[in-house]
Every structure is written in C-alpha cells, then in structure tokens.
Design a protein around this motif. Structure first.
Motif, PDB file in Angstrom:
ATOM      1  N   LEU A 127      55.707 105.169  -8.000  1.00  9.43           N
ATOM      2  CA  LEU A 127      55.661 103.757  -8.409  1.00  9.43           C
ATOM      3  C   LEU A 127      56.527 102.909  -7.479  1.00  9.43           C
ATOM      4  O   LEU A 127      56.113 101.799  -7.097  1.00  9.43           O
ATOM      5  CB  LEU A 127      56.131 103.625  -9.861  1.00  9.43           C
ATOM      6  N   ASP A 128      57.669 103.416  -7.099  1.00  8.71           N
ATOM      7  CA  ASP A 128      58.550 102.695  -6.181  1.00  8.71           C
ATOM      8  C   ASP A 128      57.868 102.520  -4.827  1.00  8.71           C
ATOM      9  O   ASP A 128      57.900 101.424  -4.241  1.00  8.71           O
ATOM     10  CB  ASP A 128      59.856 103.452  -6.014  1.00  8.71           C
ATOM     11  N   ALA A 129      57.233 103.579  -4.342  1.00  5.95           N
ATOM     12  CA  ALA A 129      56.535 103.484  -3.053  1.00  5.95           C
ATOM     13  C   ALA A 129      55.383 102.477  -3.144  1.00  5.95           C
ATOM     14  O   ALA A 129      55.159 101.668  -2.228  1.00  5.95           O
ATOM     15  CB  ALA A 129      56.022 104.861  -2.646  1.00  5.95           C
ATOM     16  N   TYR A 130      54.655 102.486  -4.254  1.00 11.72           N
ATOM     17  CA  TYR A 130      53.529 101.561  -4.433  1.00 11.72           C
ATOM     18  C   TYR A 130      54.025 100.116  -4.510  1.00 11.72           C
ATOM     19  O   TYR A 130      53.431  99.212  -3.930  1.00 11.72           O
ATOM     20  CB  TYR A 130      52.741 101.943  -5.693  1.00 11.72           C
ATOM     21  N   SER A 131      55.148  99.910  -5.237  1.00 14.30           N
ATOM     22  CA  SER A 131      55.675  98.548  -5.356  1.00 14.30           C
ATOM     23  C   SER A 131      56.171  98.045  -4.002  1.00 14.30           C
ATOM     24  O   SER A 131      56.026  96.854  -3.681  1.00 14.30           O
ATOM     25  CB  SER A 131      56.782  98.468  -6.396  1.00 14.30           C
ATOM     26  N   LYS A 132      56.693  98.919  -3.161  1.00 18.63           N
ATOM     27  CA  LYS A 132      57.129  98.505  -1.820  1.00 18.63           C
ATOM     28  C   LYS A 132      55.923  98.120  -0.969  1.00 18.63           C
ATOM     29  O   LYS A 132      55.976  97.154  -0.197  1.00 18.63           O
ATOM     30  CB  LYS A 132      57.922  99.623  -1.144  1.00 18.63           C
ATOM     31  N   LYS A 133      54.818  98.837  -1.105  1.00 19.55           N
ATOM     32  CA  LYS A 133      53.598  98.485  -0.374  1.00 19.55           C
ATOM     33  C   LYS A 133      53.079  97.132  -0.832  1.00 19.55           C
ATOM     34  O   LYS A 133      52.668  96.293  -0.017  1.00 19.55           O
ATOM     35  CB  LYS A 133      52.517  99.550  -0.588  1.00 19.55           C
ATOM     36  N   LEU A 134      53.087  96.905  -2.156  1.00 15.61           N
ATOM     37  CA  LEU A 134      52.624  95.623  -2.684  1.00 15.61           C
ATOM     38  C   LEU A 134      53.502  94.485  -2.196  1.00 15.61           C
ATOM     39  O   LEU A 134      53.005  93.403  -1.837  1.00 15.61           O
ATOM     40  CB  LEU A 134      52.625  95.645  -4.214  1.00 15.61           C
ATOM     41  N   GLU A 135      54.803  94.728  -2.168  1.00  9.63           N
ATOM     42  CA  GLU A 135      55.733  93.697  -1.703  1.00  9.63           C
ATOM     43  C   GLU A 135      55.473  93.379  -0.236  1.00  9.63           C
ATOM     44  O   GLU A 135      55.481  92.201   0.162  1.00  9.63           O
ATOM     45  CB  GLU A 135      57.174  94.179  -1.872  1.00  9.63           C
ATOM     46  N   ALA A 136      55.231  94.433   0.552  1.00  7.89           N
ATOM     47  CA  ALA A 136      54.957  94.207   1.974  1.00  7.89           C
ATOM     48  C   ALA A 136      53.673  93.393   2.129  1.00  7.89           C
ATOM     49  O   ALA A 136      53.595  92.458   2.942  1.00  7.89           O
ATOM     50  CB  ALA A 136      54.855  95.537   2.696  1.00  7.89           C
ATOM     51  N   LYS A 137      52.603  93.660   1.344  1.00  4.54           N
ATOM     52  CA  LYS A 137      51.352  92.910   1.401  1.00  4.54           C
ATOM     53  C   LYS A 137      51.583  91.458   0.967  1.00  4.54           C
ATOM     54  O   LYS A 137      51.035  90.525   1.554  1.00  4.54           O
ATOM     55  CB  LYS A 137      50.297  93.557   0.513  1.00  4.54           C
ATOM     56  N   TYR A 138      52.399  91.269  -0.087  1.00  2.14           N
ATOM     57  CA  TYR A 138      52.672  89.928  -0.579  1.00  2.14           C
ATOM     58  C   TYR A 138      53.390  89.107   0.485  1.00  2.14           C
ATOM     59  O   TYR A 138      53.053  87.938   0.710  1.00  2.14           O
ATOM     60  CB  TYR A 138      53.491  90.013  -1.869  1.00  2.14           C
ATOM     61  N   LYS A 139      54.333  89.696   1.185  1.00  2.00           N
ATOM     62  CA  LYS A 139      55.076  88.991   2.233  1.00  2.00           C
ATOM     63  C   LYS A 139      54.139  88.648   3.392  1.00  2.00           C
ATOM     64  O   LYS A 139      54.273  87.574   3.995  1.00  2.00           O
ATOM     65  CB  LYS A 139      56.252  89.823   2.716  1.00  2.00           C
ATOM     66  N   LYS A 140      53.202  89.542   3.652  1.00  2.00           N
ATOM     67  CA  LYS A 140      52.240  89.274   4.705  1.00  2.00           C
ATOM     68  C   LYS A 140      51.370  88.079   4.337  1.00  2.00           C
ATOM     69  O   LYS A 140      51.108  87.190   5.157  1.00  2.00           O
ATOM     70  CB  LYS A 140      51.332  90.493   4.908  1.00  2.00           C
ATOM     71  N   LEU A 141      50.921  88.053   3.120  1.00  2.00           N
ATOM     72  CA  LEU A 141      50.072  86.966   2.653  1.00  2.00           C
ATOM     73  C   LEU A 141      50.845  85.657   2.570  1.00  2.00           C
ATOM     74  O   LEU A 141      50.277  84.580   2.812  1.00  2.00           O
ATOM     75  CB  LEU A 141      49.481  87.300   1.284  1.00  2.00           C
ATOM     76  N   GLU A 142      52.065  85.711   2.246  1.00  2.00           N
ATOM     77  CA  GLU A 142      52.882  84.523   2.126  1.00  2.00           C
ATOM     78  C   GLU A 142      53.115  83.882   3.486  1.00  2.00           C
ATOM     79  O   GLU A 142      53.168  82.667   3.631  1.00  2.00           O
ATOM     80  CB  GLU A 142      54.257  84.912   1.525  1.00  2.00           C
ATOM     81  N   LYS A 143      53.268  84.683   4.516  1.00  2.00           N
ATOM     82  CA  LYS A 143      53.493  84.193   5.866  1.00  2.00           C
ATOM     83  C   LYS A 143      52.221  83.481   6.372  1.00  2.00           C
ATOM     84  O   LYS A 143      52.319  82.598   7.189  1.00  2.00           O
ATOM     85  CB  LYS A 143      53.866  85.309   6.801  1.00  2.00           C
ATOM     86  N   ARG A 144      51.139  83.741   5.962  1.00  2.65           N
ATOM     87  CA  ARG A 144      49.911  83.118   6.422  1.00  2.65           C
ATOM     88  C   ARG A 144      49.786  81.817   5.796  1.00  2.65           C
ATOM     89  O   ARG A 144      49.792  80.798   5.665  1.00  2.65           O
ATOM     90  CB  ARG A 144      48.698  83.924   6.002  1.00  2.65           C
TER      91      ARG A 144
END
Length: 144
Positions: A127-144
């Motif tokens: 779950l921790d690994a999955y939440s880190k992946k989601l956070e990384a995707k969210y940051k990517k989307l936010e930068k756009r």
C-alpha cells in the motif's frame, strides 16, 4: 675267584654310598649340637616374632577388608543419592512436558497471529509503494 672278586667290588661300592649318607647325617648331628637351653630360647623367640608378624599381617588384611566395606557402603549411599536425583529430574521433566502441552494451544495461536502480522506488514508495504506511485503521478499531472 672272579665271581668272589666281583662280589667284593659290588659290596665295596655299596659300602661307600652309605658312608656318604652317614657323613651327611653326622654333619646334621653336629649342627644340632648347641646347648638345648639356647635352642629352646631361640625357638620361643622365633615363634613369638612369627606370631607378632602373622598378627600384623592378619590385622592389615582385616583393616583392608574394613576399608573396602566402608568404601562399598559409601558408594552404595552415593548411588542411592544419584537415584533420588534422577527420580526428581524425571518427575520435573514430566511436569514440564505437561505444562508445555497445556501451553501448546496458546503457542499455536501466537504462531497464527505472527503469520497474520507478517501478511499485514506485507500489505502495508504494498500500500505504501502504491501510494508513492499515485503521489508521483499526481505531481506529474499537477506540473502540467
């Protein structure tokens, strides 16, 4: 006459042998010559000393047997003590085995709980690994 001479030679030879025996007997008689009072006293002294010696030997042998008897008694007592200790150890071991058998269900529960905790820990890591992946995707989307 030749027969007479031969007979004389045989009888002369037979006479010589007894003379030798007589000489040995005479020597033995000479050895017995000391005064009887001295011999009697020496014999008494010899028998007295022999009795003392034999008494000492018998006493030593008797003491050896007493020592062996005492050693056997002590060994027997030690073996009895060791037997009592072994009986106590056996009794305590049976008690421990019964207590362990009584605790076995609880130990089995602990093992099950430990397995569940390990599975839950693995799930938490996933779950921790999955939440880190989601956070990384969210940051990517936010930068756009």
């Amino acid at each position: 006459m030749a027969a007479a001479t031969a007979a004389e030679d045989v009888s002369a030879t037979q006479r010589e042998e007894p003379v030798r025996d007589d000489a040995a007997v005479e020597t033995a008689e000479e050895a017995k010559e000391p005064a009887e009072a001295d011999i009697t006293e020496l014999c008494r002294d010899m028998f007295s000393k022999m009795a003392t010696y034999l008494t000492g030997e018998l006493t030593a042998t008797s003491e050896d047997y007493k020592l062996l008897e005492n050693m056997n008694k002590l060994t027997s007592l030690k073996y009895l003590e060791m037997k009592d200790i072994a009986i106590n150890i056996s009794r305590n071991l049976k008690d421990l085995n019964q207590k362990y058998a009584g605790l076995q269900p609880y130990l089995d529960q602990i093992n099950v709980i430990e397995e569940q905790v390990a599975a839950l820990e693995q799930a938490a890591y996933k779950l921790d690994a999955y939440s880190k992946k989601l956070e990384a995707k969210y940051k990517k989307l936010e930068k756009r």
